[in-house]
Design a protein around this motif. Sequence first.
Motif, mmCIF file in Angstrom:
data_model
loop_
_atom_site.group_PDB
_atom_site.id
_atom_site.type_symbol
_atom_site.label_atom_id
_atom_site.label_comp_id
_atom_site.label_asym_id
_atom_site.label_seq_id
_atom_site.Cartn_x
_atom_site.Cartn_y
_atom_site.Cartn_z
ATOM 1 N N VAL A 103 1.436 -27.780 -12.038
ATOM 2 C CA VAL A 103 2.396 -26.808 -11.898
ATOM 3 C C VAL A 103 1.487 -25.968 -11.260
ATOM 4 O O VAL A 103 0.136 -25.518 -11.417
ATOM 5 N N VAL A 104 1.393 -25.264 -9.702
ATOM 6 C CA VAL A 104 0.722 -24.767 -9.029
ATOM 7 C C VAL A 104 1.545 -23.139 -9.510
ATOM 8 O O VAL A 104 2.429 -22.704 -9.120
ATOM 9 N N PRO A 105 0.086 -22.113 -9.727
ATOM 10 C CA PRO A 105 1.342 -20.736 -9.434
ATOM 11 C C PRO A 105 1.167 -20.463 -8.286
ATOM 12 O O PRO A 105 0.394 -20.357 -7.261
ATOM 13 N N VAL A 106 2.378 -19.664 -7.309
ATOM 14 C CA VAL A 106 2.555 -19.225 -6.318
ATOM 15 C C VAL A 106 2.676 -18.156 -6.274
ATOM 16 O O VAL A 106 3.145 -16.924 -6.747
ATOM 17 N N GLN A 107 2.178 -17.179 -5.569
ATOM 18 C CA GLN A 107 2.400 -16.276 -4.545
ATOM 19 C C GLN A 107 2.629 -15.698 -4.049
ATOM 20 O O GLN A 107 2.433 -16.267 -3.155
ATOM 21 N N PHE A 108 3.446 -14.276 -3.706
ATOM 22 C CA PHE A 108 4.073 -13.704 -2.352
ATOM 23 C C PHE A 108 3.543 -13.165 -1.554
ATOM 24 O O PHE A 108 4.233 -12.083 -0.567
ATOM 25 N N ASP A 109 1.540 -12.274 -2.172
ATOM 26 C CA ASP A 109 1.352 -12.221 -1.003
ATOM 27 C C ASP A 109 0.418 -12.668 -0.480
ATOM 28 O O ASP A 109 -0.363 -13.875 -0.699
ATOM 29 N N GLU A 120 0.777 6.706 24.403
ATOM 30 C CA GLU A 120 -0.416 7.825 23.820
ATOM 31 C C GLU A 120 -0.628 8.439 22.570
ATOM 32 O O GLU A 120 -1.221 8.761 22.203
ATOM 33 N N ASP A 121 0.742 7.873 21.969
ATOM 34 C CA ASP A 121 0.434 8.115 20.054
ATOM 35 C C ASP A 121 0.091 7.649 19.435
ATOM 36 O O ASP A 121 0.032 7.739 18.318
ATOM 37 N N ILE A 122 0.150 6.431 20.381
ATOM 38 C CA ILE A 122 -0.079 5.489 18.899
ATOM 39 C C ILE A 122 -1.757 5.628 19.371
ATOM 40 O O ILE A 122 -2.706 5.136 19.642
ATOM 41 N N LYS A 123 -2.873 5.476 17.584
ATOM 42 C CA LYS A 123 -3.960 6.076 17.129
ATOM 43 C C LYS A 123 -4.547 4.882 17.371
ATOM 44 O O LYS A 123 -6.019 5.227 17.196
ATOM 45 N N GLY A 124 -4.100 3.959 17.514
ATOM 46 C CA GLY A 124 -4.837 2.451 17.235
ATOM 47 C C GLY A 124 -4.360 0.759 16.584
ATOM 48 O O GLY A 124 -3.381 1.306 15.935
ATOM 49 N N VAL A 125 -5.198 0.398 16.078
ATOM 50 C CA VAL A 125 -4.822 -0.582 15.354
ATOM 51 C C VAL A 125 -6.109 -0.868 14.178
ATOM 52 O O VAL A 125 -7.263 -0.631 13.982
ATOM 53 N N LYS A 126 -5.409 -1.166 13.073
ATOM 54 C CA LYS A 126 -5.999 -1.070 11.823
ATOM 55 C C LYS A 126 -5.381 -2.787 11.508
ATOM 56 O O LYS A 126 -4.475 -3.273 11.269
ATOM 57 N N ILE A 127 -6.753 -3.249 11.007
ATOM 58 C CA ILE A 127 -6.361 -4.603 9.958
ATOM 59 C C ILE A 127 -6.007 -4.413 8.687
ATOM 60 O O ILE A 127 -7.016 -3.497 8.264
ATOM 61 N N CYS A 128 -4.994 -4.613 7.730
ATOM 62 C CA CYS A 128 -4.505 -4.359 6.454
ATOM 63 C C CYS A 128 -4.217 -4.985 5.873
ATOM 64 O O CYS A 128 -4.647 -6.814 6.210
ATOM 65 N N ARG A 129 -4.143 -5.090 4.900
ATOM 66 C CA ARG A 129 -3.450 -6.529 3.198
ATOM 67 C C ARG A 129 -1.687 -6.222 3.741
ATOM 68 O O ARG A 129 -0.994 -4.968 4.138
ATOM 69 N N GLN A 130 -0.871 -6.838 3.396
ATOM 70 C CA GLN A 130 0.584 -6.717 2.725
ATOM 71 C C GLN A 130 0.601 -5.657 1.850
ATOM 72 O O GLN A 130 0.663 -5.470 1.126
ATOM 73 N N ALA A 131 1.787 -4.751 2.042
ATOM 74 C CA ALA A 131 2.282 -3.482 1.379
ATOM 75 C C ALA A 131 2.876 -4.176 0.067
ATOM 76 O O ALA A 131 3.212 -5.501 0.531
ATOM 77 N N ASN A 132 2.538 -4.093 -1.431
ATOM 78 C CA ASN A 132 2.832 -4.150 -2.565
ATOM 79 C C ASN A 132 4.811 -3.909 -2.235
ATOM 80 O O ASN A 132 5.081 -2.992 -2.679
ATOM 81 N N GLY A 133 5.819 -4.691 -1.526
ATOM 82 C CA GLY A 133 7.484 -4.194 -1.597
ATOM 83 C C GLY A 133 8.422 -4.899 -1.743
ATOM 84 O O GLY A 133 7.853 -6.268 -1.998
ATOM 85 N N TYR A 134 9.195 -3.922 -1.811
ATOM 86 C CA TYR A 134 10.504 -5.148 -2.296
ATOM 87 C C TYR A 134 11.990 -5.176 -1.444
ATOM 88 O O TYR A 134 11.981 -3.668 -1.172
#
Lengths: 256, 256
Positions: B235-241, A177-191
């Motif tokens: 030579v292929v530029p490769v991304q990780f997104d 009941e606390d899940i607000k729904g579903v979002k289509i997203c892109r991959q966050a830029n993180g590491y």
Amino acid sequence: MQEKPLILVTNDDGITAPGIRALIRIMNTIGEVVVVAPDSPQSGMGHAITVDNVLHCNPITIDDGPQIEYNCSGTPADCVKMAKHEILNRVPDICVSGINHGANSSINVIYSGTMSAAVEAGIEGIPAIGFSLLDFNYHADFKQAEEFIKKITLNVLLNGLPDATVLNVNIPKLKKEDIKGVKICRQANGYWKEDFDKRKSPFGKEYYWLSGEFVNRDKGQDTDVWALENGYISVVPVQFDMTAHHAIQKLNQWEL
Amino acid sequence: MQEKPLILVTNDDGITAPGIRALIRIMNTIGEVVVVAPDSPQSGMGHAITVDNVLHCNPITIDDGPQIEYNCSGTPADCVKMAKHEILNRVPDICVSGINHGANSSINVIYSGTMSAAVEAGIEGIPAIGFSLLDFNYHADFKQAEEFIKKITLNVLLNGLPDATVLNVNIPKLKKEDIKGVKICRQANGYWKEDFDKRKSPFGKEYYWLSGEFVNRDKGQDTDVWALENGYISVVPVQFDMTAHHAIQKLNQWEL
């Protein structure tokens, strides 16, 4: 769909993990289920395949559900290859992988065995979804996400997926009941900012544990990390053409 | 560049493979070289990392070159993490991986340990290149490609790479004078048609070898496979997104 859909289920935590057992129960309500999953945990296996060793794959019965199961000595990607080319006599209508114990959002998609199985299925032309719950606990409560997982799977069976695309679905650790729904997203830029834990063995030999902390470099509100932090299930369409198409023009200016 | 560039060298065939020894020799002519490479072959490891086991990493001397070397019990991605966070005291100016014994063109980029090391370096903000020669032979002739490898590396050191991009370089098995040049390409749309080789152990137990044939579904003349078949270095530029950005709009129409 005339006949019941054929659903291939796999994961990276191993065939006895509670996450895959939950996923099998959900899929049994949708179609004919065949499980081909690793006989041992394969977390962090990325898109590894077994080229320097042999593979074992055997029928196994784990519970009294209607599914057919095989445990396989290989990686998640091996399991999908084995299922498609050796075990199944028709191409599955969908491949679902998981439910992973822990997040596969942002850059984790690259390291994830769960997602490598989905990507392998995608490469082989099978619509595929990787499911992950943001809870590493062995006794995580997979029930809360059940309805969403079923809905997303039915949508893929009904609509198909864009060409050469699979889904990376992450579910926050929240009550239904606390899940607000579903979002289509892109991959966050993180590491991962690594911080190796250096220790000494009982014999005086130094060794390391890989350890670290996830860093999100991305302030966007259209990312999977944002969605999860704000109570949404994140759905990222993932492709396996890794070409950085936007970089080609620039590289063409080089003197090579 | 004021000081000599710091070059991190790694691979997936293991630290003693002729391919990495050739790459070290080339890099020694360009800068200060530190090698952190797997102590055993890691082909097909994809972007695996070691999360369920400890890592060993020790200094080693293999030849009389000026480079500093460490062999590591982990995967290629582990080696890069270990180098950056534990071994090197400054961020390397470039990471080169290979020279792989065998092709990493098309979909092989996904399975490749060589490329996973380059991608890992890219994630950590280090310009990176994976080099592969289309010759599985242990005694492959890496000399023919030497000049091209040096030129491409110097270009990356001079120009840098587009954000969040690394290079996947494949070299045809040709004499230097027969190589027609270098082509910037996209990843060909291909896959492996598997054909498991089923055998019986001396104890009567069935096992499998993963085996198969590469299928190129792509007729484009701008692909890496085309370039290699026509005598060019690709030579292929490769991304990780890995986000399939073009699919987001379509998925947003779903009822979820």
